[in-house]
Enzyme design. Sequence first.
Site, PDB file in Angstrom:
ATOM      1  N   PHE A 113       0.841  -1.196   0.000  1.00  0.00           N
ATOM      2  CA  PHE A 113       0.000   0.000   0.000  1.00  0.00           C
ATOM      3  C   PHE A 113       0.873   1.241   0.000  1.00  0.00           C
ATOM      4  O   PHE A 113       1.732   1.410   0.863  1.00  0.00           O
ATOM      5  CB  PHE A 113      -0.927   0.023   1.222  1.00  0.00           C
ATOM      6  CG  PHE A 113      -1.877   1.201   1.186  1.00  0.00           C
ATOM      7  CD1 PHE A 113      -3.039   1.140   0.436  1.00  0.00           C
ATOM      8  CD2 PHE A 113      -1.589   2.377   1.871  1.00  0.00           C
ATOM      9  CE1 PHE A 113      -3.903   2.233   0.366  1.00  0.00           C
ATOM     10  CE2 PHE A 113      -2.449   3.476   1.806  1.00  0.00           C
ATOM     11  CZ  PHE A 113      -3.604   3.387   1.054  1.00  0.00           C
ATOM     12  N   ASP A 115       9.180   2.707   1.423  1.00  0.00           N
ATOM     13  CA  ASP A 115       8.030   3.466   1.901  1.00  0.00           C
ATOM     14  C   ASP A 115       7.907   3.197   3.396  1.00  0.00           C
ATOM     15  O   ASP A 115       7.382   2.165   3.813  1.00  0.00           O
ATOM     16  CB  ASP A 115       6.776   3.042   1.137  1.00  0.00           C
ATOM     17  CG  ASP A 115       5.535   3.800   1.601  1.00  0.00           C
ATOM     18  OD1 ASP A 115       5.599   4.463   2.648  1.00  0.00           O
ATOM     19  OD2 ASP A 115       4.498   3.703   0.909  1.00  0.00           O
ATOM     20  N   LYS A 142       2.545   9.984   8.047  1.00  0.00           N
ATOM     21  CA  LYS A 142       1.835   9.517   9.248  1.00  0.00           C
ATOM     22  C   LYS A 142       2.371  10.075  10.568  1.00  0.00           C
ATOM     23  O   LYS A 142       2.060  11.191  10.904  1.00  0.00           O
ATOM     24  CB  LYS A 142       1.773   7.984   9.256  1.00  0.00           C
ATOM     25  CG  LYS A 142       0.870   7.457   8.121  1.00  0.00           C
ATOM     26  CD  LYS A 142       0.135   6.182   8.442  1.00  0.00           C
ATOM     27  CE  LYS A 142      -0.999   5.959   7.454  1.00  0.00           C
ATOM     28  NZ  LYS A 142      -0.699   5.044   6.371  1.00  0.00           N
TER      29      LYS A 142
END
Length: 416
Positions: free
Chosen positions: A143, A228, A257
């Site tokens: 993702f 990532d 995040k």
Amino acid sequence: MTSDERHAAVLSRYTDFVNPYLGRLMAFAGFGVEDHAEGCYIYDHEGRKLLDCLGGYGVFSLGHSHPKVVQAAKDQLDKMPLSARAFFSERTAELAEKLASITPGNLQLTFFSNSGAESVEAALKFARAASGSTEFISTYGGFHGKTLGALSVTGRKKYQSPFEPLIPGAKFVEFGDAEAVASAVTEYTAAVIVEPIQGEGGIIVPPPGYLRDLREVCDKMGTLLIFDEVQTGMARTGKMFGCDHEGVAPDIMCLAKSLGGGVMPIGATICTQRVFDKVYSENPLLHTSTFGGNPTACAAAFATIEVIEEEGLCEKAETMGEILKSALKKATEGSELIADVRGRGLMLGVEFAADEVGELVISQMNKRGLIAAYTLNNPRVIRFEPPLTITEEEAVWAANTFGDAVRETEEILTAL
Ligand SMILES: *Cc1c(COP(=O)(O)O)cnc(C)c1O
């Protein structure tokens, strides 16, 4: 207004003006209205106090409203919230230097944005410009965000199909298989993009040596490696970055995040001088963002890194992660609904043996004051990503409460 009226009012505005389909789904699942939050707890419209084991999908590593990060953001808000863009910004410069000092290898220069998907967009563009090639290799279940570029390397058809054609040249291989990457790389490959631990794919920890093997493959084939770390970064897995567990560095790293400490949104794409030169040397404005690197977000992120260091959150994530993982195993021992308990640090996942069990368990957890959710690309897995500041008592309570929720779900299913 009573608490029920308050809930009804916000639900009706959601269904009329935000997203009726999501609003109904959330209401059906028994979502309350959030009121305020502090540390590991969220307080809802009824004044209920819930332990947050979802942690905003990894955003709230410092807990909610960490006083030091809130103060840093407030100080900057009072002085100058956003950059005028016609001056140097001290906060941006300080944060970039700090990021270079804590990231591994030769990662040096940072492009700032506002979210994870944006940090991935920048990484993909940088890889194309630096390599002169166009294709990407990603992993099934991976993702990387939902903007068109990031979605092109996100390994789940369900989210891709309605938007096709996406950017051409994305190939997918099994996560955890470095040889598959080696066979997929060609002269047209711009970069390989992976998460050190797949988050939304279902908290999948790759076999030991995977990241090191990827580094070797990329070096041998002369292709770029993007990690990532949007979810694994900033101490979540027990080290500052997921790739630190194997002592390897990518050419480009994506963060977002928890970088803003759960107080401000911020994304960062950090790359080597070599990559950066190839992207920007002829045009320093080749890729930009109006709000990227704004001083309030940068002040919050700088304070976040200081808190991680001062409070020893890497060590905490490691020890609390072991405690929570073994407590989860103990609390669900012998249950036929549970297939696996896994993860690293405080990035943990519990996999159910069947579909549709997760939703029932989550609603039982919610009833008992415990917040969790399943992973986006794998609904069989409930994630536990509490604040890294969680205490042993809270971790054990969370595991036992989860155990109770599983047992009650089992009883309900047997009665059906
Ligand atoms: C959440 C996530 C993203 C996307 O971040 P957004 O801020 O939602 O755009 C990208 N990569 C990973 C690994 C993520 O977990």
